[in-house]
Design a protein around this motif. Sequence first.
Motif, PDB file in Angstrom:
ATOM      1  N   ARG A 143       0.826  -1.208   0.000  1.00 56.78           N
ATOM      2  CA  ARG A 143       0.000   0.000   0.000  1.00 56.78           C
ATOM      3  C   ARG A 143       0.866   1.266   0.000  1.00 56.78           C
ATOM      4  O   ARG A 143       0.668   2.174  -0.803  1.00 56.78           O
TER       5      ARG A 143
ATOM      6  N   MET B  10     -10.120   0.047  -3.508  1.00 51.75           N
ATOM      7  CA  MET B  10      -8.677  -0.096  -3.271  1.00 51.75           C
ATOM      8  C   MET B  10      -8.388  -0.407  -1.798  1.00 51.75           C
ATOM      9  O   MET B  10      -7.516  -1.217  -1.480  1.00 51.75           O
ATOM     10  N   THR B  13      -9.227  -3.889  -1.259  1.00 54.40           N
ATOM     11  CA  THR B  13      -8.245  -4.746  -1.946  1.00 54.40           C
ATOM     12  C   THR B  13      -7.004  -4.911  -1.071  1.00 54.40           C
ATOM     13  O   THR B  13      -6.483  -6.019  -0.921  1.00 54.40           O
ATOM     14  N   GLU B 113      -5.463  -1.257 -13.017  1.00 57.27           N
ATOM     15  CA  GLU B 113      -5.638  -2.024 -11.771  1.00 57.27           C
ATOM     16  C   GLU B 113      -6.632  -3.170 -12.003  1.00 57.27           C
ATOM     17  O   GLU B 113      -6.380  -4.325 -11.621  1.00 57.27           O
TER      18      GLU B 113
END
Lengths: 249, 225
Positions: A143, B10, B13, B113
Amino acid sequence: MTVLQSLNSGGMYLICGAIVAFIAVVCVVFMIRAWRMGKALGMDTTRMKRAITASATFSVLPSVGILLGVLALSGSLGVPWPWLRLSVIGALHYETQVADAAAEQLGISLGDGQMTLQAFSTIALLMSICIMWGMILSTLFNRRYLARLQKGGPAEGKKSGGFGDRAMAAMFIGMVSAYIGSYVGGYISGSGLFSFAGSWTPLAVVAVSALVMAAFIYFSEKKGMAWLDNFSIAGSMLCGMLAAVLIGH
Amino acid sequence: MDKKAYDSYMKTTHRLGRLVSVITLILLVGAPFAIGALLGAMPDLGAVARGFLSVGLVWTVSSVVEFLVYTPMLGAGGSYLAFITGNLINMKIPCAMNAKELVDAKSGTAENEVISTLSIATSSLVTILVLALGVLLLLPLQPVLQSPVLAPAFGNVVPALFGAMAYKYYRKAPLLSLAPLTVMVLLFILVPSLTSSTSFMIIPSGALAIGLSYLAYRKQKGAGI
């Protein structure tokens, strides 16, 4: 029951199969989520379907190559464990090399009939530990790393690829050299310094395997048969192994 | 584009990716112990530690480089899946790049993505399916695979691997390859007992190759190439 029979037992299939099934479910979940997100973003479903179809067809040949890898390892580690390792996380060159290094620590060689159950569980653990870093790094930094790249543009990705690619190639060159050096040394001095009485079979196998790889590369690069590349490692290995059988007779 | 929905996607994810990575880690490291319990033979942890010191460090460096280089290419979902399912260089990376080019998705975009995740997930499922079918077909062949005639083949699986890899990597840098190969050949001839510690010898051999490669890299950079 022999060691190989134990390694091919129902319990082994159950343990390995359950993990493979878990990973398959994970893939399906990620796929469904991505598909839904794509639709929510207004992406054309035809393009998404095209990406899926192209990826499926692209992956069939390499997967058959990976299956040959399961075959190559099955004689020493049974079928279920190589099946698990090569279905998820692993790659043939990694699995073979780490398995051999673990066997060396136990004073045995892969496929020489000396495999014990404890040797197997030790080899299996080292195979699991050595390759887990990608997952660990991904868990800890994915991330933050992607967020930094978003801010800083693509430069960082390029920077990592500069010497990184060369270092990886050099590392493999070093690894291969150590093993080939050991085969040459084993033949020349293995049964006494400069006695030339050691086994030459590994050297012959190296030569055959390298020649077959050269042929694979020639046809895939010069003759436009790029699909052959999918079979290059497993195909070369199997030809080298066949040479060992012929020498053995 | 619904930015809020994408941000939420996201976030989930990353959460899901971390969770399944940790579960997979536990399963993969736990499996040898489960197998040990099943077969009545637990792993020799001392041998595992020694083995890790010899080869584990090499693969750790390789994993760091792979993480740094491939994560930006694959995006979040794709990279979590790729690091779980493996076979990156030989399949997942070219597969995702191929899909991306086919649908003309730009790196770093939401579209990339989605496409990358779809591609890696599909590729992994195909591998799982092909291997499962292949293993089913291998079952009746087991007596043949275990026959003494084929024993030399399985006894030489490692030389077979390194022969193939030697050609593949030496041709990339033939001059660089000469130094570690010569040093290793001489060492193993003069000190034959090192054969039982071949995996430890990867460290000096790899260090020599990486050092020479770095010098060549600096020289090229200095020359502005």
